[in-house]
Design a protein around this motif. Structure first.
Motif, mmCIF file in Angstrom:
data_model
loop_
_atom_site.group_PDB
_atom_site.id
_atom_site.type_symbol
_atom_site.label_atom_id
_atom_site.label_comp_id
_atom_site.label_asym_id
_atom_site.label_seq_id
_atom_site.Cartn_x
_atom_site.Cartn_y
_atom_site.Cartn_z
ATOM 1 N N THR A 10 8.203 1.578 10.052
ATOM 2 C CA THR A 10 8.560 0.379 9.298
ATOM 3 C C THR A 10 8.258 -0.886 10.093
ATOM 4 O O THR A 10 7.693 -1.853 9.568
ATOM 5 N N SER A 74 10.110 6.251 -5.637
ATOM 6 C CA SER A 74 10.827 5.306 -4.779
ATOM 7 C C SER A 74 9.916 4.169 -4.333
ATOM 8 O O SER A 74 10.318 2.998 -4.331
ATOM 9 N N ILE A 75 8.692 4.510 -3.954
ATOM 10 C CA ILE A 75 7.733 3.482 -3.555
ATOM 11 C C ILE A 75 7.487 2.509 -4.705
ATOM 12 O O ILE A 75 7.479 1.286 -4.529
ATOM 13 N N LEU A 78 11.017 0.434 -5.760
ATOM 14 C CA LEU A 78 11.430 -0.521 -4.728
ATOM 15 C C LEU A 78 10.355 -1.574 -4.490
ATOM 16 O O LEU A 78 10.663 -2.744 -4.232
ATOM 17 N N GLY A 79 9.091 -1.157 -4.586
ATOM 18 C CA GLY A 79 8.009 -2.131 -4.450
ATOM 19 C C GLY A 79 8.056 -3.170 -5.549
ATOM 20 O O GLY A 79 7.879 -4.372 -5.312
ATOM 21 N N LEU A 82 11.033 -5.557 -4.930
ATOM 22 C CA LEU A 82 10.742 -6.457 -3.813
ATOM 23 C C LEU A 82 9.826 -7.591 -4.259
ATOM 24 O O LEU A 82 10.095 -8.775 -3.997
ATOM 25 N N SER A 85 11.569 -10.023 -6.636
ATOM 26 C CA SER A 85 12.501 -10.899 -5.916
ATOM 27 C C SER A 85 11.750 -12.057 -5.259
ATOM 28 O O SER A 85 12.185 -13.216 -5.320
ATOM 29 N N THR A 203 11.555 5.211 0.034
ATOM 30 C CA THR A 203 12.051 3.856 -0.215
ATOM 31 C C THR A 203 11.749 2.931 0.956
ATOM 32 O O THR A 203 11.214 1.830 0.781
ATOM 33 N N SER A 207 8.645 0.239 0.683
ATOM 34 C CA SER A 207 8.925 -1.198 0.691
ATOM 35 C C SER A 207 8.229 -1.879 1.863
ATOM 36 O O SER A 207 7.722 -3.000 1.732
ATOM 37 N N VAL A 210 4.479 -2.118 0.901
ATOM 38 C CA VAL A 210 4.244 -3.177 -0.088
ATOM 39 C C VAL A 210 4.371 -4.549 0.572
ATOM 40 O O VAL A 210 3.560 -5.454 0.317
ATOM 41 N N GLY A 211 5.377 -4.701 1.431
ATOM 42 C CA GLY A 211 5.532 -5.967 2.142
ATOM 43 C C GLY A 211 4.349 -6.266 3.046
ATOM 44 O O GLY A 211 3.878 -7.410 3.119
ATOM 45 N N PRO A 255 2.626 -0.391 -6.112
ATOM 46 C CA PRO A 255 3.699 0.322 -6.815
ATOM 47 C C PRO A 255 3.236 0.968 -8.119
ATOM 48 O O PRO A 255 3.675 2.074 -8.461
#
Length: 282
Positions: A10, A74-75, A78-79, A82, A85, A203, A207, A210-211, A255
């Motif tokens: 991460t 989950s990917i 959550l992607g 994110l 947001s 997850t 995330s 993706v970030g 995602p």
């Protein structure tokens, strides 16, 4: 050890763009892989004496495929959350509270639908409920992709959130049911624990990925310039947001691709599997 491996992974993904994917980041990612390999070897040697992860679980085709589905799901979800947001706060100028409220319908719908989906999974093959849920989730994400234009009101996202939430609620319970349906009783607890852990790893890793992709795309749109946070886009770049809006939409493709891959994996699940009891195994 898995948590430590996930920590390095991460960190490497999130900070990769900041360090321009230097050898330092490459080294961090290599350490993550090495730690995971050590964990795998350690578990391989313990298979005959109370292993943490019984590898025999993955000989069950449905269980393995549902774990794959869980990771990609989950990917994807959550992607999506994110990126939405960031979009609400950086592009539309919402505060964190208002951005959170805009995402609430998806969670509420999912919470309401999930119990009914669990009951229906006893009457309808769970595979089809999972496929339907993934399809609805993907439709909701595609909807978001096309309406993400930088001039939205929160109400325009309501339908996409409802569709996505309905899809999520439709698949969560059946996904677990299909996964453990053929698992032997004596390892059912381990099977459930492993599946939950795998989803959590998806997850975290998803995330972060993706970030990292979003940071890369924003940097490319800004010709390699550094930025402190993706949440500072609107204040740092003023009204010139078209490139950063494009970066958000491009990042959303990851995602979406994850959910599409989950659909493909689910398509290979066997139908009408019967749970094996301890007596049947003997």
């Amino acid at each position: 050890m898995v948590s430590l491996s996930c920590l390095f992974l991460t960190y490497g993904l999130i900070e990769g763009q900041h360090f321009k994917w230097s050898m330092y980041i490459v080294g961090i990612l290599i350490i993550s892989v090495v730690i995971f390999i050590i964990f795998y070897v350690q578990q391989k040697l313990r298979q005959k004496r109370d292993p943490l992860i019984p590898f025999a679980l993955f000989e069950d085709r449905n269980y393995t495929l549902m774990n794959v589905v869980g990771v990609f799901f989950s990917i994807g979800v959550l992607g999506l959350m994110l990126l939405l947001s960031i979009y609400f706060q950086s592009i539309l100028g919402y505060d964190a509270f208002r951005a959170g409220l805009t995402l609430v319908p998806a969670s509420l719908i999912s919470m309401c639908v999930s119990p009914f989906a669990g009951k229906f999974s006893n009457k309808i093959d769970g595979k089809y409920l999972v496929l339907a849920g993934l399809a609805l989730t993907l439709i909701g994400m595609i909807w978001v992709f096309f309406i993400m234009n930088g001039h939205n009101y929160w109400v325009q996202f309501m339908l996409s959130m409802v569709i996505t939430g309905f899809g999520n609620g439709l698949l969560i319970s059946p996904m677990a049911a299909v996964a453990v349906k053929e698992v032997k009783d004596e390892v059912a607890g381990a099977a459930s624990g492993v599946m939950n852990t795998v989803r959590q790893l998806g997850t975290v890793g998803g995330s972060a990925a993706v970030g990292a992709l979003l940071q890369n795309r924003i940097s490319a749109m800004n010709h390699g310039s550094e930025f402190e946070s993706v949440f500072d886009i609107s204040t740092k770049f003023g009204g010139h947001l078209s490139g950063y809006l494009t970066a958000l939409r491009e990042s959303l493709l990851l995602p979406m691709a994850a959910i599409a891959l989950a659909c493909i994996a689910c398509a290979f699940v066997r139908k009408n599997a019967k749970r094996l009891s301890t007596n049947e195994v003997k």
